[in-house]
Scaffold this active site. Structure first.
Site, PDB file in Angstrom:
ATOM      1  N   GLU A 105     -10.040  -2.141   5.217  1.00 62.49           N
ATOM      2  CA  GLU A 105     -10.736  -1.853   6.464  1.00 62.49           C
ATOM      3  C   GLU A 105     -11.973  -2.747   6.615  1.00 62.49           C
ATOM      4  OE1 GLU A 105      -9.476   0.074   8.589  1.00 62.49           O
ATOM      5  OE2 GLU A 105      -8.438   1.755   7.655  1.00 62.49           O
TER       6      GLU A 105
ATOM      7  N   ASN B 289      -8.107  -3.137  14.214  1.00 63.05           N
ATOM      8  CA  ASN B 289      -9.482  -3.404  13.792  1.00 63.05           C
ATOM      9  C   ASN B 289      -9.554  -4.573  12.812  1.00 63.05           C
ATOM     10  OD1 ASN B 289      -8.440  -2.293  11.465  1.00 63.05           O
ATOM     11  ND2 ASN B 289      -9.944  -0.641  11.294  1.00 63.05           N
TER      12      ASN B 289
ATOM     13  N   HIS C 287      -7.603  -4.940  10.051  1.00 56.46           N
ATOM     14  CA  HIS C 287      -7.257  -4.675   8.655  1.00 56.46           C
ATOM     15  C   HIS C 287      -5.921  -5.304   8.283  1.00 56.46           C
ATOM     16  CE1 HIS C 287      -5.154  -0.856  10.166  1.00 56.46           C
ATOM     17  NE2 HIS C 287      -4.209  -1.440   9.446  1.00 56.46           N
TER      18      HIS C 287
ATOM     19  N   ASP D 171       0.818  -1.212   0.000  1.00 54.49           N
ATOM     20  CA  ASP D 171       0.000   0.000   0.000  1.00 54.49           C
ATOM     21  C   ASP D 171       0.850   1.259   0.000  1.00 54.49           C
ATOM     22  OD1 ASP D 171       0.927  -0.239   2.650  1.00 54.49           O
ATOM     23  OD2 ASP D 171      -0.972  -1.089   3.336  1.00 54.49           O
TER      24      ASP D 171
END
Length: 243
Positions: free
Chosen positions: A143, A136, A138, A67
């Site tokens: 996400e 979370n 990811h 990313d």
């Protein structure tokens, strides 16, 4: 899934570096999928040390990064391009034209995403993909969502991710709100996946991701169905796991 419990971050980093170095030794012209952030720093440091001892050769290796923030130039110290060059590429004998990071400065975001997919395909796919795990759930910047997004795409970062990444910036307002990330299908196409996790803050999500249901609400849970996943985590991160 293979699970290695390590004593601490240093031990986790060394074990992960062992797995990556074995991939390079067994296939010198391998394609590595790489991650950024604090989790892999120790792993990259160990790989650099072994290279300097002439135990590793990166001359035929190609890399593709997971990313990149949208809107940060490669010269920006918080860009993932800068991170990779500082912590790995500039310290080993990898070819400059064999390292690929998504183009976060391309105004045509759809083209930037397609170009990254095309690079992976042109290289013949990823042999080993390194991943971290967000609090979370990811992986990359995928996400929690209502469905798994398949291919490289531009994502709006969640508040929790922005807050977690704000420690790298002077002010939380400076943290980009969008990023380009490999999609779930892109990640899952890698022949092997290595995920590294450390710290008690990750214990709850480790349990949910690897011992809970497979759901896009916990993106990393999809790794449960990959054919070759290795989880390297320290005792704190595995403290809630049923092992």
């Amino acid at each position: 899934m293979k699970i290695f419990k390590t004593r601490d971050y240093y031990d986790m980093s060394r074990k992960a570096a062992n797995i990556i170095s074995a991939q390079i030794i067994l296939k010198p012209d391998c394609v590595l999928g790489l991650a950024t952030g604090s989790s892999p720093l120790g792993t990259y440091k160990q790989l650099v040390e072994w290279y300097k001892k002439e135990d590793l050769d990166f001359s035929k290796v190609s890399t593709v990064n997971l990313d990149e923030y949208r809107g940060l130039s490669p010269q920006n110290e918080q860009s993932y391009y800068y991170f990779m060059h500082k912590n790995l590429f500039s310290q080993v004998n990898i070819r400059e034209n064999a390292t690929f990071v998504p183009d976060g400065m391309n105004n045509d975001i759809e083209k930037a995403c397609k170009d990254h997919e095309d690079i992976i395909n042109r290289l013949g796919g990823i042999d080993l993909q390194l991943l971290g795990l967000g609090e979370n759930g990811h992986i990359g910047f995928n996400e929690p969502a209502d469905e798994f997004i398949k291919d490289t795409h531009c994502v709006q970062l969640s508040r929790s991710t922005i807050e977690a990444n704000s420690r790298f910036f002077e002010d939380i307002k400076d943290v980009p709100t969008q990023a380009i990330t490999m999609g779930i299908r892109t990640i899952m196409r890698a022949d092997k996946i290595l995920i590294i996790v450390n710290g008690s803050k990750k214990a709850k999500i480790v349990k949910e991701a690897f011992w809970g249901p497979v759901t896009p609400k916990v993106p990393a849970s999809i790794l449960q169905i990959h054919k070759d996943v290795t989880l390297v985590a320290d005792e704190a991160a595995l403290s809630q796991a049923p092992i």
